[in-house]
Design a protein around this motif. Sequence first.
Motif, PDB file in Angstrom:
ATOM      1  N   ALA A 140      12.889 -31.272 130.587  1.00 22.40           N
ATOM      2  CA  ALA A 140      11.452 -31.452 130.344  1.00 22.40           C
ATOM      3  C   ALA A 140      10.657 -30.163 130.509  1.00 22.40           C
ATOM      4  O   ALA A 140       9.457 -30.137 130.199  1.00 22.40           O
ATOM      5  N   VAL A 141      11.281 -29.103 130.997  1.00 20.05           N
ATOM      6  CA  VAL A 141      10.567 -27.840 131.187  1.00 20.05           C
ATOM      7  C   VAL A 141      10.012 -27.363 129.852  1.00 20.05           C
ATOM      8  O   VAL A 141      10.710 -27.342 128.835  1.00 20.05           O
ATOM      9  N   GLY A 142       8.741 -27.001 129.855  1.00 24.41           N
ATOM     10  CA  GLY A 142       8.084 -26.512 128.649  1.00 24.41           C
ATOM     11  C   GLY A 142       7.315 -27.569 127.890  1.00 24.41           C
ATOM     12  O   GLY A 142       6.545 -27.235 126.989  1.00 24.41           O
ATOM     13  N   ALA A 143       7.479 -28.841 128.258  1.00 24.14           N
ATOM     14  CA  ALA A 143       6.780 -29.910 127.542  1.00 24.14           C
ATOM     15  C   ALA A 143       5.311 -29.969 127.952  1.00 24.14           C
ATOM     16  O   ALA A 143       4.961 -29.626 129.078  1.00 24.14           O
ATOM     17  N   PRO A 144       4.428 -30.408 127.055  1.00 26.49           N
ATOM     18  CA  PRO A 144       2.991 -30.425 127.365  1.00 26.49           C
ATOM     19  C   PRO A 144       2.626 -31.301 128.548  1.00 26.49           C
ATOM     20  O   PRO A 144       1.636 -31.032 129.230  1.00 26.49           O
ATOM     21  N   ASP A 145       3.407 -32.361 128.816  1.00 25.56           N
ATOM     22  CA  ASP A 145       3.049 -33.272 129.902  1.00 25.56           C
ATOM     23  C   ASP A 145       3.878 -33.055 131.163  1.00 25.56           C
ATOM     24  O   ASP A 145       3.785 -33.831 132.117  1.00 25.56           O
ATOM     25  N   THR A 146       4.686 -32.001 131.207  1.00 25.65           N
ATOM     26  CA  THR A 146       5.497 -31.737 132.395  1.00 25.65           C
ATOM     27  C   THR A 146       4.625 -31.164 133.505  1.00 25.65           C
ATOM     28  O   THR A 146       3.873 -30.215 133.295  1.00 25.65           O
ATOM     29  N   LEU A 147       4.753 -31.760 134.693  1.00 25.14           N
ATOM     30  CA  LEU A 147       3.917 -31.396 135.834  1.00 25.14           C
ATOM     31  C   LEU A 147       4.600 -30.350 136.707  1.00 25.14           C
ATOM     32  O   LEU A 147       5.756 -30.503 137.088  1.00 25.14           O
ATOM     33  N   LEU A 148       3.863 -29.290 136.998  1.00 26.70           N
ATOM     34  CA  LEU A 148       4.243 -28.342 138.036  1.00 26.70           C
ATOM     35  C   LEU A 148       3.011 -28.130 138.907  1.00 26.70           C
ATOM     36  O   LEU A 148       1.895 -28.007 138.387  1.00 26.70           O
ATOM     37  N   TYR A 149       3.208 -28.112 140.218  1.00 28.62           N
ATOM     38  CA  TYR A 149       2.071 -27.754 141.057  1.00 28.62           C
ATOM     39  C   TYR A 149       2.430 -26.631 142.008  1.00 28.62           C
ATOM     40  O   TYR A 149       3.588 -26.410 142.351  1.00 28.62           O
ATOM     41  N   TYR A 150       1.370 -25.917 142.375  1.00 25.66           N
ATOM     42  CA  TYR A 150       1.507 -24.694 143.156  1.00 25.66           C
ATOM     43  C   TYR A 150       0.495 -24.699 144.294  1.00 25.66           C
ATOM     44  O   TYR A 150      -0.553 -25.346 144.213  1.00 25.66           O
ATOM     45  N   SER A 151       0.804 -23.931 145.327  1.00 21.84           N
ATOM     46  CA  SER A 151      -0.170 -23.708 146.392  1.00 21.84           C
ATOM     47  C   SER A 151       0.016 -22.295 146.914  1.00 21.84           C
ATOM     48  O   SER A 151       1.090 -21.703 146.818  1.00 21.84           O
ATOM     49  N   GLY A 152      -1.068 -21.759 147.455  1.00 19.69           N
ATOM     50  CA  GLY A 152      -1.038 -20.392 147.949  1.00 19.69           C
ATOM     51  C   GLY A 152      -2.120 -19.558 147.286  1.00 19.69           C
ATOM     52  O   GLY A 152      -3.186 -20.072 146.927  1.00 19.69           O
ATOM     53  N   ASP A 153      -1.845 -18.291 147.120  1.00 20.93           N
ATOM     54  CA  ASP A 153      -2.814 -17.306 146.642  1.00 20.93           C
ATOM     55  C   ASP A 153      -3.433 -17.719 145.305  1.00 20.93           C
ATOM     56  O   ASP A 153      -2.785 -17.689 144.255  1.00 20.93           O
ATOM     57  N   ARG A 154      -4.724 -18.111 145.329  1.00 23.28           N
ATOM     58  CA  ARG A 154      -5.387 -18.570 144.111  1.00 23.28           C
ATOM     59  C   ARG A 154      -5.497 -17.456 143.079  1.00 23.28           C
ATOM     60  O   ARG A 154      -5.430 -17.700 141.870  1.00 23.28           O
ATOM     61  N   ALA A 155      -5.664 -16.218 143.548  1.00 27.61           N
ATOM     62  CA  ALA A 155      -5.766 -15.102 142.602  1.00 27.61           C
ATOM     63  C   ALA A 155      -4.485 -14.931 141.804  1.00 27.61           C
ATOM     64  O   ALA A 155      -4.524 -14.616 140.611  1.00 27.61           O
ATOM     65  N   VAL A 156      -3.336 -15.168 142.441  1.00 26.09           N
ATOM     66  CA  VAL A 156      -2.065 -15.088 141.723  1.00 26.09           C
ATOM     67  C   VAL A 156      -2.000 -16.187 140.664  1.00 26.09           C
ATOM     68  O   VAL A 156      -1.615 -15.949 139.511  1.00 26.09           O
ATOM     69  N   PHE A 157      -2.396 -17.389 141.045  1.00 24.72           N
ATOM     70  CA  PHE A 157      -2.377 -18.492 140.087  1.00 24.72           C
ATOM     71  C   PHE A 157      -3.285 -18.202 138.904  1.00 24.72           C
ATOM     72  O   PHE A 157      -2.897 -18.388 137.751  1.00 24.72           O
ATOM     73  N   ASP A 158      -4.499 -17.743 139.177  1.00 26.13           N
ATOM     74  CA  ASP A 158      -5.432 -17.462 138.090  1.00 26.13           C
ATOM     75  C   ASP A 158      -4.929 -16.335 137.193  1.00 26.13           C
ATOM     76  O   ASP A 158      -5.082 -16.368 135.971  1.00 26.13           O
ATOM     77  N   THR A 159      -4.346 -15.325 137.805  1.00 25.16           N
ATOM     78  CA  THR A 159      -3.851 -14.183 137.040  1.00 25.16           C
ATOM     79  C   THR A 159      -2.743 -14.587 136.070  1.00 25.16           C
ATOM     80  O   THR A 159      -2.700 -14.134 134.927  1.00 25.16           O
ATOM     81  N   TYR A 160      -1.850 -15.462 136.525  1.00 23.35           N
ATOM     82  CA  TYR A 160      -0.669 -15.800 135.733  1.00 23.35           C
ATOM     83  C   TYR A 160      -0.687 -17.238 135.219  1.00 23.35           C
ATOM     84  O   TYR A 160       0.357 -17.767 134.828  1.00 23.35           O
TER      85      TYR A 160
END
Length: 305
Positions: A140-160
């Motif tokens: 399912a990796v790459g599909a429009p409805d596949t969920l990934l979540y992250y936590s930590g440095d918001r600037a890193v998330f926004d950058t990438y």
Amino acid sequence: MNENENPNHYDRERPAGLTPVTVIGLGAMGRALAEAFVRAGHPTTVWNRTPEKAAPLVAEGAVLAGSVEAAVAASPLVVTCLTTFEATRQALGPATEALSGRALVTLNSGTPAGARETAAWAAGHGARFLAGAVKNVPSAVGAPDTLLYYSGDRAVFDTYASTLKVLGGDTVHLGAETDLAALYEMAVGAMLLPALVGFFQGAAAVRSRGLEAGSMVRFAEKWLDMIKSLLPVYAEEIDRGDYSEAASSVNLFLEGAAYDEELSRETGVDATWLAPLYDLVEQAVAAGHGEHSVSALTEVLAKRP
């Protein structure tokens, strides 16, 4: 700030503005992550203790690094997909100097404590850190409805963010606390084994009558849809701490124990795995929740002082 506005020196090396990415760990999920980056056009470097696993990715255009140090040094964004936080730190041990100034994103299992420890370890080596989780199977990796979540440095998330969305269209930042992704990973993941074992028990019962397990899939899917529809209701009851409006009471579930035992005897299917669950139900009744919604089991599980 988005990744194409990031002023670091890597920007000048990006073909068509696409971020170079390194993927470390090429199990089934790691290969799927790397393949998604490659197919989206990102310059992708890979590394694995067993380099043979990289061959299909190299054939598609990935670059196999000769060492973990070289892999980390190759990209501003390093995505690891190993088994645990400890395994991630061990694998990256020889590359700690190369981590400085890079964004490290971990996509592995582990506890909130493990995420906090790895965040501190990464910061100690000058890396910016995101812990993440892929809430689906490798295919399912790459599909429009596949969920990934992250936590930590918001600037890193926004950058990438746009790069990370290559892995799944439903990409969420949970918050700045580095352990939130691990917390939700374990909290949501707790549902998997009981649900699967329930299906396996049902399949064994059906097969005891000479029927195929496949014959119950359609009905099991409908049942799961029904359970899904109840989750917001139960969540609201739990958050309010009010279990008085019981569509399905604790007592109702306790009455079901006898039927499970009878079916077990009739079909010869071992249902002893249910015993701790019914013990929990009995504890809830003893605590005065018999006529309350079954979501009151949360209060028994919480074991608040």
